[in-house]
Design a protein around this motif. Structure first.
Motif, short mmCIF file in Angstrom:
data_model
loop_
_atom_site.label_atom_id
_atom_site.label_comp_id
_atom_site.label_asym_id
_atom_site.label_seq_id
_atom_site.Cartn_x
_atom_site.Cartn_y
_atom_site.Cartn_z
N UNK A 9 0.86 -1.18 0.00
CA UNK A 9 0.00 0.00 0.00
C UNK A 9 0.90 1.23 0.00
N UNK A 10 0.88 1.97 -1.11
CA UNK A 10 1.76 3.13 -1.25
C UNK A 10 1.44 4.23 -0.23
N UNK A 11 0.26 4.21 0.36
CA UNK A 11 -0.09 5.22 1.37
C UNK A 11 0.78 5.12 2.62
N UNK A 12 1.40 3.95 2.84
CA UNK A 12 2.26 3.79 4.01
C UNK A 12 3.55 4.59 3.88
N UNK A 13 3.83 5.11 2.68
CA UNK A 13 4.98 5.98 2.48
C UNK A 13 4.55 7.44 2.34
N UNK A 14 3.29 7.72 2.56
CA UNK A 14 2.78 9.07 2.35
C UNK A 14 3.11 9.96 3.54
N UNK A 15 2.87 11.25 3.36
CA UNK A 15 3.14 12.21 4.42
C UNK A 15 2.25 11.98 5.64
N UNK A 16 1.08 11.41 5.42
CA UNK A 16 0.18 11.13 6.54
C UNK A 16 0.80 10.14 7.52
N UNK A 17 1.66 9.25 7.02
CA UNK A 17 2.33 8.27 7.87
C UNK A 17 3.76 8.69 8.23
N UNK A 18 4.10 9.92 7.94
CA UNK A 18 5.45 10.41 8.24
C UNK A 18 6.34 10.59 7.05
N UNK A 19 5.91 10.12 5.88
CA UNK A 19 6.72 10.28 4.68
C UNK A 19 7.78 9.21 4.55
N UNK A 20 8.58 9.32 3.49
CA UNK A 20 9.63 8.33 3.23
C UNK A 20 10.80 8.48 4.20
N UNK A 21 11.07 9.72 4.64
CA UNK A 21 12.18 9.97 5.57
C UNK A 21 11.64 10.67 6.82
N UNK A 22 10.91 9.95 7.67
CA UNK A 22 10.33 10.60 8.86
C UNK A 22 11.38 11.08 9.85
N UNK A 23 12.58 10.49 9.82
CA UNK A 23 13.65 10.88 10.75
C UNK A 23 14.75 11.67 10.05
N UNK A 24 14.51 12.07 8.80
CA UNK A 24 15.50 12.84 8.06
C UNK A 24 16.65 11.98 7.56
N UNK A 25 17.58 12.64 6.85
CA UNK A 25 18.72 11.90 6.31
C UNK A 25 19.67 11.45 7.42
N UNK A 26 19.68 12.18 8.54
CA UNK A 26 20.48 11.74 9.67
C UNK A 26 20.03 10.40 10.19
N UNK A 27 18.71 10.16 10.17
CA UNK A 27 18.20 8.85 10.55
C UNK A 27 18.64 7.76 9.60
#
Length: 664
Positions: free
Chosen positions: A220-238
């Motif tokens: 489900x592509x929605x799991x990568x959406x902004x509603x779920x935090x996006x693709x990088x919820x912790x930023x590139x440092x994460x």
């Protein structure tokens, strides 16, 4: 009197530093071994895949995805796989250069010296110990998941929880028992290890294919959406922090280098198996982590058993139990591998005299170091009992990254070191003219080919010297012994790489905003580090006899060093504190015991643990026989390589030894 005390203290310190820098000679015949060379390229590749796929795919995907990188775990695995490949290429060259058991410990002992070899060996012990403990903890977590949390609830009700920071929520008795039982099983021998590993590795690959196929079917592509935090919820440092932890997933290729002494053709098998297994595992990790984060939101991932719980939420109980069974098989293989390698590493260090002699004893009945197995099994079990899985994995990564850094540095150092013969301090040079009895053969060779002894002479003698087009640097860099300038440049590059990475982490806001002082400091450090690499590159290399060579030396190993240090800097500060505590304990062991009992402290030391019994019989292990030709140098001379007067003589006039006749 004060001057006398200073002289005595200086003599003592000079002796200590000389002992710390002593190296182990490469055996005259590196293919000689008491072990049976029976492993093919396929066997070794499957061994590496089994060690890397076994626990990492079931342990790390959930932990890193939920707590560090989110769906960006894909980039974490890409970065960790790339950095691992840089280190793996260095391991592959060493595996073809010195196909002996011991891996990074032996490589460092041969190239850099005893002190750093002990540091690496000491951290390899920690790596295997933490590897066994973390896999046992994950094994227990999967069983508990299959039982619906019954083990955790029962333990909490009977024994209570652990409320200290850094420890697990509850003492994991099952993980403790798993370590003890498997260690006891290894005490009876491991005759069917290769077959057992192959079967379970194939099961793991099958489970990975199931996870990838079913996971993308229910994606489900929605799991990568902004509603779920996006693709990088912790930023590139994460992503970088996740990559540092994901290094745990790739430590299995170290076992490929360790198997070099049992490979039929290590010069071919080790490079192919290393690259093949690392590529397969990296692609598998990327696809599995993508499937996991697409199936369910990262907030619903269970770090203890991410894959079976994810399929359970999709109401696929059959997939849940298939994955759990496959995970148990894979983690069993990795656990057995760690518990098997740990006693052997202890035995190798004890045989060299760097650990207590009691760890160098072998059981006559089972051919296994039983005391080492008992100690390592109990220590791993104790760690698995009280420490949290994520802390074990993170703590393990720092020692692994340090080992990779030193192996990469060792490749550069050996490439620029003149070719030397075993047991002699002077370079080995072949004669320019053939013997009289071989004149007919000499006439048939009108020119020097790449395989001729004279070609070996020229390349071996030029190693570590300036290239002809850079002779204008002779007044600055030509005053030292060949190879010493490169060694110093490698050391400075490591220090400057730490400075660059710390600057990026601490002063990133000032750099991003263009603060003048941050840009000035950062620019100077980058310039100095680049100058160190340039100094390495202007010298000649020695690549004779290498069937596999790391490409673009010194640039590829230097990039590997920088990447490893970058990941080390992004580890948690508490992890560094634990690491320094462990290293401090090791320093106590080395300076109170190892430095005094090292076999290399004897003038005629041998490589007894890697020699056949007939070879070992030629010279008693404990014998002391001083060599007449060993040159004595101060520590400063050995490190900086003070140039000898005869260094300026023509290369072809240098002699092999004191008995060599001068050409007519």
């Amino acid at each position: 009197m004060p001057s006398s005390r200073r002289a005595i203290l200086g003599h003592i310190m000079s002796g200590i530093c000389t002992k710390m820098n002593r190296t182990k000679p490469v055996p005259a015949d590196v293919m000689e071994t008491p072990l049976k060379r029976c492993l093919t390229t396929f066997d070794i590749a499957l061994l590496g895949i089994g060690h890397m796929v076994g626990a990492g795919i079931y342990v790390l995907t959930g932990t890193v995805a939920k707590e560090m990188a989110g769906p960006g775990i894909i980039l974490s695995f890409v970065l960790a796989g790339f950095v691992s490949m840089l280190a793996a290429l260095c391991y592959a060259e060493f595996g073809t250069r010195v196909p002996k058991a011991g891996s990074a410990y032996v490589y460092t002992y041969i190239s850099i010296g005893e002190f750093w070899a002990f540091v690496i060996g000491w951290n390899i012990l920690l790596e295997h110990m933490l590897g066994a403990a973390s896999v046992a903890r994950a094994w227990s977590g999967y069983v508990d998941s299959m039982l619906g949390g019954w083990i955790a609830n029962t333990t909490m009700s009977l024994m209570g929880g652990l409320h200290e920071p850094g420890l697990a929520q509850y003492p994991d008795v099952l993980a403790f028992l798993v370590c003890v039982v498997y260690a006891a099983a290894l005490g009876s021998g491991v005759k069917a290890t290769a077959v057992f590993n192959s079967v379970l590795t194939l099961v793991n690959i099958g489970v990975m294919l199931v996870v990838i196929g079913v996971g993308f079917w229910y994606a489900d592509a929605n799991n990568w959406s902004e509603a779920q935090g996006g693709f990088l919820p912790y930023g590139f440092g994460g992503v970088i922090a996740g990559a540092a932890t994901c290094f745990y997933a790739f430590v299995g290729f170290d076992s490929i280098a360790t198997s070099g002494e049992e490979a039929k053709n290590p010069a071919v098998s080790i490079p192919i198996a290393t690259v093949l297994s690392l590529c397969v595992v990296t692609v598998g990790y990327i696809l599995v982590s993508a499937a996991l984060t697409l199936m369910i939101p990262i907030s619903e991932i269970n770090p203890a058993a991410s894959l079976p719980e994810a399929f359970g939420q999709l109401h696929l109980p059959w997939a849940k139990y298939i994955i759990s069974i496959g995970a148990l098989c894979g983690m069993t293989t990795t656990l057995l591998g760690s518990l098997y390698a740990l006693p052997r590493c202890m035995y190798a260090m004890a045989s060299d005299g760097l650990l207590f002699s009691c760890f160098g004893r072998i059981s006559q009945s089972t051919q296994v170091p039983l005391l080492n197995l008992i100690v390592s099994g109990l220590l791993s079990a104790a760690l698995a009992l009280v420490f949290d899985l994520a802390k074990l994995v993170e703590f393990m990564s720092i020692g692994t990254l340090l080992a990779y850094t030193i192996v990469s540095a060792s490749v550069i150092i050996l490439r620029y070191r003149p070719l030397t013969h075993v047991g002699t301090p002077n370079p080995v040079y072949a004669p320019d003219t053939p013997d009289e009895e071989n004149d007919e053969d000499a006439d048939s060779q009108s020119s020097i080919d790449t395989a001729s002894p004279t070609s070996d002479l020229i390349e071996g003698a030029l190693a570590g010297r300036l290239k002809p087009q850079f002779r204008w640097l002779e007044p600055l860099l030509g005053r030292f012994a060949p190879g010493s300038v490169v060694s110093v440049a490698v050391l400075l590059f490591i220090v400057l790489s730490f400075a660059i990475c710390l600057e990026l982490k601490v002063s990133w806001a000032q750099l991003y905003s263009g603060t003048w002082w941050a840009l000035l400091v950062y620019g100077f450090i980058i310039f100095a580090a680049s100058a160190c690499v340039a100094v390495m590159a202007v010298h000649n290399q020695n690549t004779r006899g290498l069937n596999f060579k790391v490409p673009l030396v010194p640039f590829v190993p230097a990039l590997g060093i920088f990447s490893n240090i970058m990941l080390m800097v992004h580890l948690d500060a508490l992890t560094w504190v634990r690491f320094f505590v462990w290293v401090t304990i090791g320093m106590v062991v080395y300076f109170l015991y190892g430095i005094r009992h090292s076999k290399e402290g004897e003038a005629c030391s041998t490589y007894s643990i890697l020699m056949t019994s007939s070879e070992a019989g030629k010279l008693n292990w404990g014998s002391f026989k001083a060599s007449k030709n060993v040159a004595k140098h101060t520590v400063l001379e050995r490190f900086l390589g003070r140039r000898k007067v005869d260094d300026k003589k023509p290369i072809v006039d240098e002699e092999c030894d004191d008995n060599a006749e001068s050409p007519n």
